[in-house]
Design a protein around this motif. Structure first.
Motif, short mmCIF file in Angstrom:
data_model
loop_
_atom_site.label_atom_id
_atom_site.label_comp_id
_atom_site.label_asym_id
_atom_site.label_seq_id
_atom_site.Cartn_x
_atom_site.Cartn_y
_atom_site.Cartn_z
N HIS A 82 30.80 -16.63 -110.95
CA HIS A 82 31.52 -16.03 -112.49
C HIS A 82 30.64 -15.73 -113.51
O HIS A 82 29.68 -16.14 -113.62
N ASP A 114 28.54 -23.30 -116.88
CA ASP A 114 30.12 -22.25 -116.54
C ASP A 114 29.45 -21.10 -116.63
O ASP A 114 30.30 -20.41 -117.72
N MET A 115 28.98 -20.60 -115.86
CA MET A 115 28.84 -20.72 -114.42
C MET A 115 27.43 -19.78 -113.98
O MET A 115 27.01 -19.68 -113.29
N GLU A 148 37.26 -14.48 -114.47
CA GLU A 148 37.11 -15.81 -113.82
C GLU A 148 38.51 -16.58 -115.15
O GLU A 148 38.81 -17.24 -114.33
N GLU A 149 37.72 -16.32 -116.19
CA GLU A 149 37.68 -17.00 -117.48
C GLU A 149 39.64 -17.08 -118.19
O GLU A 149 40.49 -17.30 -118.98
N GLU A 176 31.73 -22.37 -108.11
CA GLU A 176 31.23 -23.85 -109.05
C GLU A 176 32.48 -24.57 -108.36
O GLU A 176 33.30 -25.17 -108.39
ZN LIG Z 1 34.26 -21.03 -114.35
#
Ligand SMILES: [Zn+2]
Length: 446
Positions: A82, A114-115, A148-149, A176
């Motif tokens: 991501h 991240d990431m 993704e977050e 990840e």
């Molecule tokens: Zn991540």
């Protein structure tokens, strides 16, 4: 069989400058705005002759699915990443978070761990096949997603719901590692995430007599119930259960630790109710181990009246719950939670996707073999992650997902602790080591 080398179109296979470039796209989510970073990756891959598809529900926030053609000797292999990052507000950074600075042997900035760092490793591995003119055994499918977050709705959830055909035939994936680190004496450890816990976010409503706050001593108030609930959540634990990933982790830790710690790990394997060795481990390690042994709950948001002279009759408490992998249902989880905090009005706010039990077969062996060859002194450790990633979505396509983006860092270094925090950074040597491991793994995948 070899493919035409394309070195003239590829300016670098080094993950370091690619990571620096990607950090400079401040793809903070919310709101996201990942488009420019996704298109940067697309440009690199297209100019290297890799097929690319952009797909999404929001043109500003596309997913990229790229395919490096293999020679048909292995099934397609998925790498997923991501490109959104979490905000930096309220954090005390000693280097600018979006400059991608290279200093003191590190790349600094939001996303280094991240990431975007992991994505740079994947890109480096793919580009090396092109510059060397070698086809990988099977197709390599790279999915680069937004969001993704913040729930993945326009990211990986879109891919699995609407574009599953892009992943046909894929059996295994890497993504990840998520920061599931664990120290083991003076050994360098490498987490291999084989399972993830899933979210069970709930709201509890507490009720009781309200009234003027100038009078004291009413029984059964909502505030009184709140105190009982928070104390139980803080002081007590739900029962421990040994899942396959944790069983293997404890076995590895016991085999690679000195007494008396080794004996404590063995005791936990035999009886999960045994005491977690808080006395012998660092606090972060002990907290991590305690959390992967059981279903967990933390109270994170309390809402009630904002009047100082009113005794509230209603209080809501939001609980961040996490459920072990396997067959656990929300009802099972709530049964255990009642044992901890008593019966309440529960409202489920979010239930995470269930992931299948981890597979520890030949692909897991390949991941550990590559690590052992690249760093004979290192110790690969199977991990259960306390939180979830996009792996939970790709797993719904029947793909066995692993968190595996190796970083060779000094023993005990906790670079993963900088994710979502200030001064996120990654050592350049660690990044190049990881890119090398990913490349070797793809070469040997069958
Ligand atoms: Zn991540």
């Amino acid at each position: 069989m070899t493919a035409e080398p394309l070195t003239s179109e590829i300016t670098t296979t080094d993950p370091v400058p690619m990571l620096q470039d990607m950090i400079r796209f401040a793809s903070v989510n919310p709101p996201g705005g990942e488009g420019p970073c996704v298109r940067y990756v697309e440009d690199i891959l297209r100019s290297a002759g890799v097929e690319c598809v952009l797909t999404g529900v929001d043109p500003e926030r596309p997913n990229l699915v790229a395919r490096l053609r293999g020679r048909g000797a292995a099934p397609p292999l998925l790498m997923h990443a991501h490109v959104d990052v979490v905000p930096v507000e309220g954090q005390d950074w000693s280097h600018p978070p979006f400059d991608g600075e290279l200093r003191d042997g590190h790349v600094w900035g939001r996303g280094a761990i991240d990431m975007k760092g992991g994505l740079a490793m994947m890109l480096s591995a793919i580009l090396r096949f092109r510059t060397e003119g070698i086809e990988p055994p099977g197709d390599v499918v790279l999915a680069v997603s937004p969001d993704e977050e913040a729930g993945s709705a326009v990211g990986a959830a879109h891919l699995v719901a609407e574009r599953a055909e892009l992943f046909a035939g894929v059996r295994h994936a890497i993504g990840e590692d998520g920061g599931a680190v664990f120290t083991c004496g003076d050994r360098r450890t490498y987490p291999i995430v084989v399972a993830e816990k899933r979210a069970c976010w709930q709201r509890v409503t507490l009720r009781g007599p309200g009234g003027h706050a100038s009078r004291q001593g009413r029984s059964g108030t909502a505030m009184g119930r709140l105190a009982t609930l928070l104390t139980a959540v803080h002081d007590r634990r739900m029962p421990a259960h040994i899942t396959p990933a944790v069983d293997l982790l404890l076995a590895e830790l016991a085999a690679n630790s000195d007494e008396p710690l080794a004996g404590r790990f063995r005791a936990l394997r035999e009886d999960p109710a045994a005491t977690v060795p808080f006395d012998l481990l660092s606090e972060p390690d002990a907290v991590f181990l305690d959390s992967i042994l059981r279903n967990t709950v933390n109270a994170t948001i309390v809402r009630t009246s904002d009047k100082i002279n009113v005794l509230p009759s209603t209080i809501t408490v939001d609980l961040d719950g996490r459920i072990l992998p396997g067959d656990w249902t929300v009802a099972d989880y709530q049964d255990e939670l009642r044992g901890l905090i008593g019966d309440h009005e529960f409202e489920v706010l979010v239930e995470g996707e269930r992931m299948p039990a981890p597979q520890l077969g030949s692909f897991y062996e390949l991941l550990t073999d590559v690590l052992r060859e690249a760093d004979p002194a290192g110790l690969p450790l199977p991990m259960l992650m306390t939180a979830s990633t996009d792996a939970r979505l790709f797993a719904s396509l029947g793909i066995a997902c692993y968190g595996w983006l190796p970083l060779r860092v000094p023993p005990g270094a906790r670079y993963q602790d900088t994710m979502h925090a200030a001064d996120e950074r990654v050592p350049v040597d660690a990044l190049r080591f990881g890119a090398d491991c990913v490349h070797r793994m793809v070469e040997r995948y069958r």
